[in-house]
Write a protein that holds these residues in place. Structure first.
Motif, short mmCIF file in Angstrom:
data_model
loop_
_atom_site.label_atom_id
_atom_site.label_comp_id
_atom_site.label_asym_id
_atom_site.label_seq_id
_atom_site.Cartn_x
_atom_site.Cartn_y
_atom_site.Cartn_z
N LEU A 25 -81.11 -29.75 -20.33
CA LEU A 25 -80.84 -28.77 -19.29
C LEU A 25 -80.64 -27.37 -19.86
CD1 LEU A 25 -78.31 -30.80 -17.08
CD2 LEU A 25 -80.73 -30.37 -16.63
N ALA A 26 -80.76 -27.24 -21.16
CA ALA A 26 -80.53 -25.95 -21.81
C ALA A 26 -81.73 -25.03 -21.61
CB ALA A 26 -80.28 -26.14 -23.30
N GLY A 67 -77.88 -33.22 -12.30
CA GLY A 67 -77.91 -32.04 -13.16
C GLY A 67 -78.49 -30.83 -12.46
N LYS A 68 -78.28 -29.66 -13.06
CA LYS A 68 -78.82 -28.42 -12.49
C LYS A 68 -79.22 -27.47 -13.60
CE LYS A 68 -74.12 -26.66 -11.64
NZ LYS A 68 -73.21 -26.14 -10.60
N ASN A 69 -79.94 -26.42 -13.22
CA ASN A 69 -80.53 -25.54 -14.22
C ASN A 69 -79.55 -24.52 -14.79
OD1 ASN A 69 -80.29 -23.92 -11.94
ND2 ASN A 69 -82.33 -23.03 -12.10
N GLY A 70 -78.36 -24.42 -14.24
CA GLY A 70 -77.36 -23.51 -14.79
C GLY A 70 -77.38 -22.11 -14.24
N HIS A 71 -78.34 -21.79 -13.37
CA HIS A 71 -78.38 -20.46 -12.77
C HIS A 71 -77.39 -20.39 -11.61
CE1 HIS A 71 -82.05 -18.69 -14.75
NE2 HIS A 71 -82.11 -19.96 -15.15
N SER A 92 -80.37 -21.20 -8.32
CA SER A 92 -79.90 -22.51 -8.76
C SER A 92 -80.88 -23.60 -8.34
CB SER A 92 -78.52 -22.81 -8.16
OG SER A 92 -78.07 -24.09 -8.52
N THR A 137 -68.66 -26.45 -6.79
CA THR A 137 -68.47 -25.09 -7.27
C THR A 137 -67.90 -24.16 -6.22
OG1 THR A 137 -70.79 -24.62 -6.75
CG2 THR A 137 -70.29 -25.27 -9.00
#
Length: 338
Positions: free
Chosen positions: A121-122, A175-179, A224, A293
């Protein structure tokens, strides 16, 4: 874990900032001070509580014994083992598990894939780049949906998918992309010059489906992106929440994990708006079993309403102040005196 976005409807519309801050803690009430306590379905609350009460603790053994005994035993269990410890002015929203049509292969009605989690996912790109084909998971998508339905599933973090042959499968957050997450209700109101109060969740989805040329740009304003996996839980239960157990409609509560641990019991008291108009009393014991979140603060909750259209219609209306009373386990000496 549902981590995608609890408080999804409120956050989606961009009104999270409107939620009042939790009031200062007041003197702890007693069970007699909780209107509706005696009339609650304590057996239902106990069934939800037991899903996060694990191990050989005496508390969990007593809970199982009360479940098996039935009758008044569930209520007496809560009153014997717990006590109201803290009362605050809280704020409640609702979320649900969508049920939408889909296909295992892409077609004209279902062109948009829900992607499986990539190996890492990084360093993942934003939503627009991923939808354009960047960093797709090698295992391939688990299912294909209508574009707007797919975005709604991203917001909620899980869904039931109805296939053309009558089968139903469930997908869950992986999981998610972190944006950062951006509320597209607010984006739509600003770009189209609409009053924010008119951009309710149901109207937002209707607008996106009615404007297929503009919808992608609006949805991609949320950078996201969520990845999914197929999950298998009992049809009568909800998706698996952050605590690792299936959610229970009307009893599972998403909380701020920094303020409330999983398994915390919270008495909720207020009014619930109804899709057909008017309100219904909310007098209910809920269990902290999820997070998100958009959930911030010690008296901020997001109540899971279940799956399907009715659950979604109700959840989308809830953004209300509630009386929030946390129950704590009694010291052994207090239990012995009861």
């Amino acid at each position: 874990m549902r981590r995608a976005v609890s408080g999804a409807v409120l956050a989606l519309l961009g009104w999270l900032a409107c939620a009042p801050a939790a009031g200062a803690a007041e003197k702890a009430p007693s069970f007699a001070d909780l209107p509706g306590w005696a009339g609650d379905d304590h057996a239902a609350a106990l069934a939800a509580f037991l899903r996060t009460c694990r191990g050989g603790r005496a508390l969990c053994a007593a809970a199982r014994a009360a479940r098996d005994a039935g009758g008044a035993a569930p209520r007496l269990f809560f009153e014997s083992w717990f006590e109201p410890a803290q009362e605050q002015q809280g704020f409640l929203t609702g979320y649900f598990e969508p049920e939408v049509p889909g296909s295992l292969t892409p077609d004209a009605a279902h062109p948009t894939p829900l992607l499986t989690r990539p190996a890492s996912l990084a360093g993942l790109p934003d939503r627009e780049a991923i939808e354009a084909g960047a960093r797709r998971a090698p295992a391939g998508p688990p299912v294909y949906l209508d574009p707007v339905d797919a975005f709604m599933v991203h917001v909620q973090g899980s869904a039931r998918i109805r296939l053309g042959d009558g089968r139903v499968l469930r997908v869950g957050f992986d999981g998610k992309n972190g944006h950062p997450y951006t509320a597209i209700g607010k984006v739509l109101a600003e770009r189209e010059g609409l009053p924010p109060s008119e951009v309710t969740a149901d109207r937002l989805w209707a607008w996106l489906k009615a404007h297929p040329g503009k919808a992608p740009e609006i949805m991609r304003a949320n950078h996201s992106y969520i990845f999914f996996k197929r999950v298998g839980t009992e049809a009568a239960l909800g998706p698996v929440g952050g605590a690792g157990v299936p959610l229970t409609a009307g009893r599972s509560l998403a909380v701020d994990r920094r303020a409330r641990p999983y398994g915390t019991l919270v008495w909720l008291e207020g009014e619930l708006p109804q899709p057909e108009g008017g309100t219904a009393p909310l007098r209910r014991l809920a269990v902290a079993q999820d997070t998100g979140t958009a959930i911030v603060g010690p008296a901020r909750g997001d109540l899971f309403f279940g799956s399907g259209e009715r659950a979604g219609a109700t959840a989308s209306l809830v953004r209300h102040p509630v009386r929030w009373v946390v129950l704590r386990e009694k010291p052994q000496a207090k239990r012995a005196r009861r």
